[in-house]
Design an enzyme around this catalytic site. Structure first.
Site, short mmCIF file in Angstrom:
data_model
loop_
_atom_site.label_atom_id
_atom_site.label_comp_id
_atom_site.label_asym_id
_atom_site.label_seq_id
_atom_site.Cartn_x
_atom_site.Cartn_y
_atom_site.Cartn_z
N ARG A 94 -7.65 5.12 2.63
CA ARG A 94 -9.00 5.68 2.54
C ARG A 94 -9.84 5.24 3.73
O ARG A 94 -9.60 4.20 4.33
CB ARG A 94 -9.73 5.20 1.28
CG ARG A 94 -9.08 5.54 -0.04
CD ARG A 94 -9.24 7.01 -0.39
NE ARG A 94 -8.79 7.28 -1.74
CZ ARG A 94 -7.53 7.45 -2.10
NH1 ARG A 94 -6.59 7.38 -1.19
NH2 ARG A 94 -7.22 7.70 -3.35
N HIS A 111 -5.67 0.82 -0.83
CA HIS A 111 -6.54 1.28 -1.91
C HIS A 111 -7.61 0.26 -2.28
O HIS A 111 -7.72 -0.19 -3.41
CB HIS A 111 -5.73 1.67 -3.15
CG HIS A 111 -6.46 2.62 -4.04
ND1 HIS A 111 -7.11 2.23 -5.19
CD2 HIS A 111 -6.68 3.95 -3.94
CE1 HIS A 111 -7.68 3.26 -5.76
NE2 HIS A 111 -7.43 4.33 -5.01
#
Length: 134
Positions: free
Chosen positions: A103, A123
């Site tokens: 991300r 994550h």
């Protein structure tokens, strides 16, 4: 019989010792970092991360429905900011059927003009601030 009595005394003394430790030696809370202290250059990101970063700065369009949603910072690894300050974006992982673990989280008042962006390849377990050396 004697053995049971000894066990009860040990348990009682152990409980008192624990109580004494809690009262006399308070536990120190782990400090939450004010900001991520590790950086990564934009060109060091995987090519998918570079593409996501580019899309963020041009305002999309994004390939994943959840891209751009508010990031809650529940892990408290990024600086504390008001809700809505951070937004998260998926970095595509080749061969992954789901969104994967990678991300980019950006913070700022304007979504397409973030003040800072962070990359996580695990994550949200860790973050590295993205440094764009133009």
């Amino acid at each position: 019989m004697v053995f049971d009595r000894v066990i009860r005394q040990v348990q009682f003394l152990g409980g008192l010792s624990l109580l004494w430790l809690l009262l006399v030696c308070p536990v120190q809370a782990k400090a939450v970092p004010d900001v991520v202290d590790v950086t990564i250059g934009l060109m060091q990101l995987p090519k998918e991360g570079q593409e996501t970063y580019r899309l963020i700065h041009q305002g999309g369009p994004f390939p994943y429905e959840k891209d751009g949603v508010v990031f809650g910072n529940r892990e408290r690894l990024l600086s504390a900011k008001p809700r809505g300050y951070y937004h998260e974006y998926t970095v595509k992982t080749p061969g992954e059927r789901s969104r994967g673990a990678r991300r980019i989280v950006c913070g700022g008042l304007e979504v397409s003009k973030p003040q800072n962006c962070y990359y996580s390849d695990d994550h949200y377990a860790s973050f590295r601030e993205i440094v764009d050396k133009k």
